[in-house]
Design an enzyme around this catalytic site. Structure first.
Site, PDB file in Angstrom:
ATOM      1  N   LYS A  83       3.443   7.739   8.521  1.00 25.62           N
ATOM      2  CA  LYS A  83       3.002   6.825   7.462  1.00 25.62           C
ATOM      3  C   LYS A  83       1.608   6.329   7.791  1.00 25.62           C
ATOM      4  CE  LYS A  83       3.806   4.452   3.696  1.00 25.62           C
ATOM      5  NZ  LYS A  83       2.414   4.694   3.258  1.00 25.62           N
ATOM      6  N   LYS A 107       1.938  -0.023  14.666  1.00 24.19           N
ATOM      7  CA  LYS A 107       2.076  -0.995  13.578  1.00 24.19           C
ATOM      8  C   LYS A 107       3.430  -0.884  12.884  1.00 24.19           C
ATOM      9  CE  LYS A 107      -1.578  -1.503  11.060  1.00 24.19           C
ATOM     10  NZ  LYS A 107      -2.635  -1.325  10.032  1.00 24.19           N
ATOM     11  N   LYS A 119      -2.649   9.258   9.856  1.00 22.61           N
ATOM     12  CA  LYS A 119      -3.883   8.759   9.245  1.00 22.61           C
ATOM     13  C   LYS A 119      -4.783   9.948   8.942  1.00 22.61           C
ATOM     14  CE  LYS A 119      -5.532   4.498   8.481  1.00 22.61           C
ATOM     15  NZ  LYS A 119      -4.755   3.301   8.124  1.00 22.61           N
ATOM     16  N   THR A 207      -1.758  -6.671   1.989  1.00 25.78           N
ATOM     17  CA  THR A 207      -2.429  -6.698   3.288  1.00 25.78           C
ATOM     18  C   THR A 207      -3.164  -8.018   3.487  1.00 25.78           C
ATOM     19  OG1 THR A 207      -2.742  -4.292   3.112  1.00 25.78           O
ATOM     20  CG2 THR A 207      -3.961  -5.433   4.840  1.00 25.78           C
ATOM     21  N   ASN A 238     -10.175  -5.349  -1.031  1.00 23.30           N
ATOM     22  CA  ASN A 238      -8.829  -5.883  -1.267  1.00 23.30           C
ATOM     23  C   ASN A 238      -8.364  -6.846  -0.169  1.00 23.30           C
ATOM     24  OD1 ASN A 238      -7.707  -5.245  -3.697  1.00 23.30           O
ATOM     25  ND2 ASN A 238      -6.151  -3.885  -2.877  1.00 23.30           N
ATOM     26  N   SER A 367       4.231  -1.111   1.489  1.00 25.66           N
ATOM     27  CA  SER A 367       4.375   0.326   1.222  1.00 25.66           C
ATOM     28  C   SER A 367       5.814   0.765   1.424  1.00 25.66           C
ATOM     29  CB  SER A 367       3.448   1.137   2.136  1.00 25.66           C
ATOM     30  OG  SER A 367       2.114   1.088   1.693  1.00 25.66           O
TER      31      SER A 367
END
Length: 434
Positions: A83, A107, A119, A207, A238, A367
């Site tokens: 993820k 994380k 990533k 976030t 954001n 998410s």
């Protein structure tokens, strides 16, 4: 190793900066030593599982063809599917993707999610391309990744310079390559989609809201109010905007902002909505905001404040600017904004750092909520999302603080230790094939 040129007292000099991969490995090794991680598991976690590099052609609006390079690094999936985000930026390369994928593993583990870490992205400056070109680039990249992503294998999300529209294009492209009977069942191949395309209500602010929550928890632990606290924000996308929005609602005061266009300040306070609205009509640029003074970029981190929120790119707080930071708290909205050498200076000065894998984890938690919503055919409302997010982040914050106190260590080491221990436990219980 990357280099950065600075000019203190008009005398130029070159300062070597550790790369992101060096930073994450130093953090990993420090935590592994602390918990005496099993050497075999240490070997596994020190490397990535898969590294995908794709070169693909895309036709531009003028009929010419450009070749783009895209990356997807899958670090570890002991706890579940890979993820992590995809970013569009000139700094994207394989080393950056490796470091960011490892941070995602820690994380998701720390947050207690059934995910591993991945990533990637494309090496490009999106401002140089039209919307139509970015759509074709995104769709071609998704097609090039092919079976390397999937709703139960590797689930991308937005990151730097990508957004819900990017994810909608990715989801549509991916679903179009599936057999007709399987297309709607693959909607959760990406998260961070628009609400009309299966996205989660509140995902846009998750976030930044998580960054705000961690700051709020920190203040509560000190029996302090956020009212009147001065804060500065690097990056006003954001994450930076929403963190600022929620802090302002608590009575905190934004006094300086920095983005790619430059830096602005006003010791009397900047209205968050006014700065945001100005940027919206000026191609995302904050520089020139009429109710602020321009500030030299190199002086941004030395602005008088209580809280500093680096919410842009990695390697921003270093040995060069760490000695001049005035804040009591660094709340890492970005991934890897504080390098290891800069962090040592901050800790020696008694400055608290809420580490990225804790501070900005609201995005990946949301998410996960979106992934569940799609998987189960549900629709969650905003109140439920924010309540669940608040509860999950408070649990993580309390665990990290408790570990740090018990082990007399800093919050980053505590967060890494907890994350790595969860993965270690999975390997010990399952064994290593064959």
């Amino acid at each position: 190793m990357a280099t950065m040129t600075v000019t203190p007292k008009n005398k130029p000099k070159k300062v070597a900066l550790k790369g992101m991969m060096e930073n994450v490995m130093e953090q990993f090794n420090s935590a592994s030593d602390q918990i005496e991680l099993h050497p075999n598991i240490r070997k596994i976690l020190a490397i990535t599982n898969n590294e995908i590099v794709v070169n693909f052609p895309v036709k531009m609006d003028d009929g010419t063809v450009e070749i783009f390079t895209g990356y997807r690094v899958q670090h570890n999936n002991a706890l579940g599917p890979y993820k992590g985000g995809l970013r569009y930026h000139p700094t994207v390369d394989i080393d950056a993707a490796r470091a960011l994928a490892m941070w995602m593993t820690w994380k998701t583990s720390l947050a207690g999610l059934p995910y591993g870490g991945g990533k990637g992205g494309i090496k490009l400056d999106p401002s140089k391309y039209s919307q139509a070109e970015l759509e074709r680039i995104t769709r071609r990249f998704t097609f090039a990744l092919a079976d390397n992503i999937g709703p139960e294998h590797d689930i991308p999300a937005p990151d730097v310079n990508t957004n819900s529209q990017t994810m909608a294009w990715m989801a549509d492209t991916y679903m179009s390559t599936r057999p007709p009977a399987e297309r709607t069942a693959n909607q959760h191949v990406v998260t961070g989609k628009p609400e009309g395309s299966g996205g989660l209500e509140g995902r846009d602010r998750a976030t930044g809201y998580g960054v705000f929550l961690n700051i709020k928890f920190w203040a509560e632990k000190k029996n302090e109010s956020l009212k009147g606290k001065k804060f500065i924000v690097q990056g006003f996308g954001n994450v930076g905007y929403w963190a600022s929005h929620f802090l302002e609602k608590e009575g905190a005061k934004l006094v300086a902002v920095q983005d790619a266009s430059g830096s602005i300040r006003n010791a009397n306070g900047l209205k968050v909505a006014d700065v945001f609205n100005y940027a919206q009509i000026n191609d995302g640029r904050i520089l020139g905001f009429p109710e602020a003074f321009d500030l030299d970029d190199e002086n941004f981190f030395s602005t008088e404040c209580d809280i500093c929120i680096p919410a842009a790119l990695g390697n921003q707080i270093t040995v060069e600017n760490a000695p001049n930071i005035k804040a009591q708290l660094i709340a890492e909205g970005a991934n890897g904004p504080t390098n290891v050498d800069g962090e040592k200076i901050l800790l020696d000065r008694g400055i608290t750092i809420i580490p990225d894998i804790l501070c900005n984890s609201g995005g990946v938690i949301a998410s996960y909520f979106e992934w569940l919503q799609n998987r189960n055919g549900e629709i969650w409302n905003l109140d439920d999302v924010m309540t669940k997010l608040d509860k999950k982040m408070k649990h993580s914050f309390d665990r990290v603080c408790a570990f740090a106190k018990a082990e007399s260590t800093d919050l980053r080491t505590a967060a890494f230790c907890l994350a790595i221990q969860r993965i270690e436990k999975a390997y010990i219980q399952r064994g290593i094939f064959p």
